[in-house]
Design a protein around this motif. Structure first.
Motif, PDB file in Angstrom:
ATOM      1  N   ILE A  87       0.844  -1.197   0.000  1.00  0.00           N
ATOM      2  CA  ILE A  87       0.000   0.000   0.000  1.00  0.00           C
ATOM      3  C   ILE A  87       0.877   1.244   0.000  1.00  0.00           C
ATOM      4  O   ILE A  87       1.814   1.351   0.789  1.00  0.00           O
ATOM      5  CB  ILE A  87      -0.937   0.003   1.221  1.00  0.00           C
ATOM      6  N   GLU A  88       0.552   2.160  -0.897  1.00  0.00           N
ATOM      7  CA  GLU A  88       1.246   3.440  -0.969  1.00  0.00           C
ATOM      8  C   GLU A  88       0.243   4.575  -0.847  1.00  0.00           C
ATOM      9  O   GLU A  88      -0.920   4.435  -1.212  1.00  0.00           O
ATOM     10  CB  GLU A  88       1.998   3.600  -2.302  1.00  0.00           C
ATOM     11  N   GLY A  89       0.760   5.685  -0.361  1.00  0.00           N
ATOM     12  CA  GLY A  89       0.047   6.946  -0.368  1.00  0.00           C
ATOM     13  C   GLY A  89       0.998   7.975  -0.940  1.00  0.00           C
ATOM     14  O   GLY A  89       2.141   7.654  -1.270  1.00  0.00           O
ATOM     15  N   CYS A  90       0.539   9.209  -1.054  1.00  0.00           N
ATOM     16  CA  CYS A  90       1.385  10.253  -1.623  1.00  0.00           C
ATOM     17  C   CYS A  90       0.931  11.598  -1.076  1.00  0.00           C
ATOM     18  O   CYS A  90      -0.273  11.878  -1.032  1.00  0.00           O
ATOM     19  CB  CYS A  90       1.276  10.233  -3.148  1.00  0.00           C
ATOM     20  N   ASN A  95      -5.369  11.494   1.057  1.00  0.00           N
ATOM     21  CA  ASN A  95      -6.423  10.496   1.278  1.00  0.00           C
ATOM     22  C   ASN A  95      -6.605   9.511   0.130  1.00  0.00           C
ATOM     23  O   ASN A  95      -7.673   8.912  -0.009  1.00  0.00           O
ATOM     24  CB  ASN A  95      -7.756  11.179   1.605  1.00  0.00           C
ATOM     25  N   TYR A  97      -5.000   6.015  -1.351  1.00  0.00           N
ATOM     26  CA  TYR A  97      -4.109   4.908  -1.001  1.00  0.00           C
ATOM     27  C   TYR A  97      -4.420   3.730  -1.898  1.00  0.00           C
ATOM     28  O   TYR A  97      -5.574   3.516  -2.268  1.00  0.00           O
ATOM     29  CB  TYR A  97      -4.315   4.481   0.466  1.00  0.00           C
ATOM     30  N   THR A 143      -0.738   6.880  -8.903  1.00  0.00           N
ATOM     31  CA  THR A 143      -2.098   6.432  -9.211  1.00  0.00           C
ATOM     32  C   THR A 143      -2.153   5.657 -10.527  1.00  0.00           C
ATOM     33  O   THR A 143      -3.052   4.842 -10.725  1.00  0.00           O
ATOM     34  CB  THR A 143      -3.067   7.625  -9.269  1.00  0.00           C
ATOM     35  N   TYR A 149      -7.536   0.257  -4.918  1.00  0.00           N
ATOM     36  CA  TYR A 149      -7.630   1.424  -4.036  1.00  0.00           C
ATOM     37  C   TYR A 149      -8.196   1.022  -2.680  1.00  0.00           C
ATOM     38  O   TYR A 149      -8.973   0.065  -2.576  1.00  0.00           O
ATOM     39  CB  TYR A 149      -8.543   2.494  -4.654  1.00  0.00           C
ATOM     40  N   TYR A 150      -7.809   1.790  -1.635  1.00  0.00           N
ATOM     41  CA  TYR A 150      -8.318   1.567  -0.281  1.00  0.00           C
ATOM     42  C   TYR A 150      -8.850   2.877   0.284  1.00  0.00           C
ATOM     43  O   TYR A 150      -8.276   3.940   0.043  1.00  0.00           O
ATOM     44  CB  TYR A 150      -7.203   1.071   0.657  1.00  0.00           C
ATOM     45  N   GLU A 152      -9.725   5.195   3.749  1.00  0.00           N
ATOM     46  CA  GLU A 152      -9.060   5.358   5.049  1.00  0.00           C
ATOM     47  C   GLU A 152      -9.640   4.386   6.077  1.00  0.00           C
ATOM     48  O   GLU A 152      -8.918   3.879   6.926  1.00  0.00           O
ATOM     49  CB  GLU A 152      -9.173   6.801   5.527  1.00  0.00           C
ATOM     50  N   LEU A 155      -8.044   1.040   5.577  1.00  0.00           N
ATOM     51  CA  LEU A 155      -6.675   1.053   6.106  1.00  0.00           C
ATOM     52  C   LEU A 155      -6.682   0.938   7.625  1.00  0.00           C
ATOM     53  O   LEU A 155      -5.885   0.199   8.203  1.00  0.00           O
ATOM     54  CB  LEU A 155      -5.949   2.335   5.693  1.00  0.00           C
TER      55      LEU A 155
END
Length: 160
Positions: A87-90, A95, A97, A143, A149-150, A152, A155
């Motif tokens: 899992i990544e975010g940026c 919001n 992920y 993206t 996609y997840y 919040e 997560l």
């Protein structure tokens, strides 16, 4: 040093390849320090110059291990192998992920803030963070690599 505003998507600067750094001076050192301060303030593990609106091939990474802060100027991947999905975010996509598959090992040649070349060998999470930031330098958004996609809430449920 200063905390800068992080550019959020949509923004053309995030999808534009960055320019090679040719001058290693006080201005570059300030840029790297400002990026690092911004990354820490935003609870990130990496930040690339385009994320603060500067189209230069510079990034900072710190994942909380014993290597500490890593400045990457004009980085290029020499070798990569294996595969990991995580899992990544940026910071440029608040919001958002998702699962991204990347190489599990990378060997990168880059320059430090003084213009001295070095080799970084990274595995696991550090390899993931380095590849994510290097994508920013090429105008590639995480993206475009997300397979799932997840939210919040999802997560939070995973973290227990």
């Amino acid at each position: 040093m200063a905390v800068k505003k992080v550019v959020t998507h949509p923004a053309e600067v995030l999808e534009t390849p960055a320019e090679t750094v040719t001058v290693f001076d006080k201005k570059l050192k300030k840029l790297l320090d400002d990026m690092y301060d911004t990354m820490l303030e935003m609870d990130g593990v990496g930040l690339a110059a385009p994320q603060i609106g500067i189209l230069k091939r510079a990034a900072v990474v710190e994942i909380g291990d014993d290597r500490g802060r890593i400045d990457l100027v004009n980085p290029e991947i020499l070798e990569k192998s294996g595969e990991q999905t995580g899992i990544e975010g940026c910071l440029s996509f608040p919001n958002v992920y998702g699962d991204v598959t990347r190489a599990d090992y990378v060997k990168v040649r880059a320059f430090n803030r003084q213009g001295k070349p070095f080799i970084l060998e990274a595995r696991g999470f550090l390899a993931r963070a380095v590849q994510h930031e290097m994508d920013h330098l090429d105008g590639v958004l995480f993206t475009s690599k997300i397979s799932k996609y997840y939210t919040e809430d999802e997560l939070a449920d995973m973290e227990g």
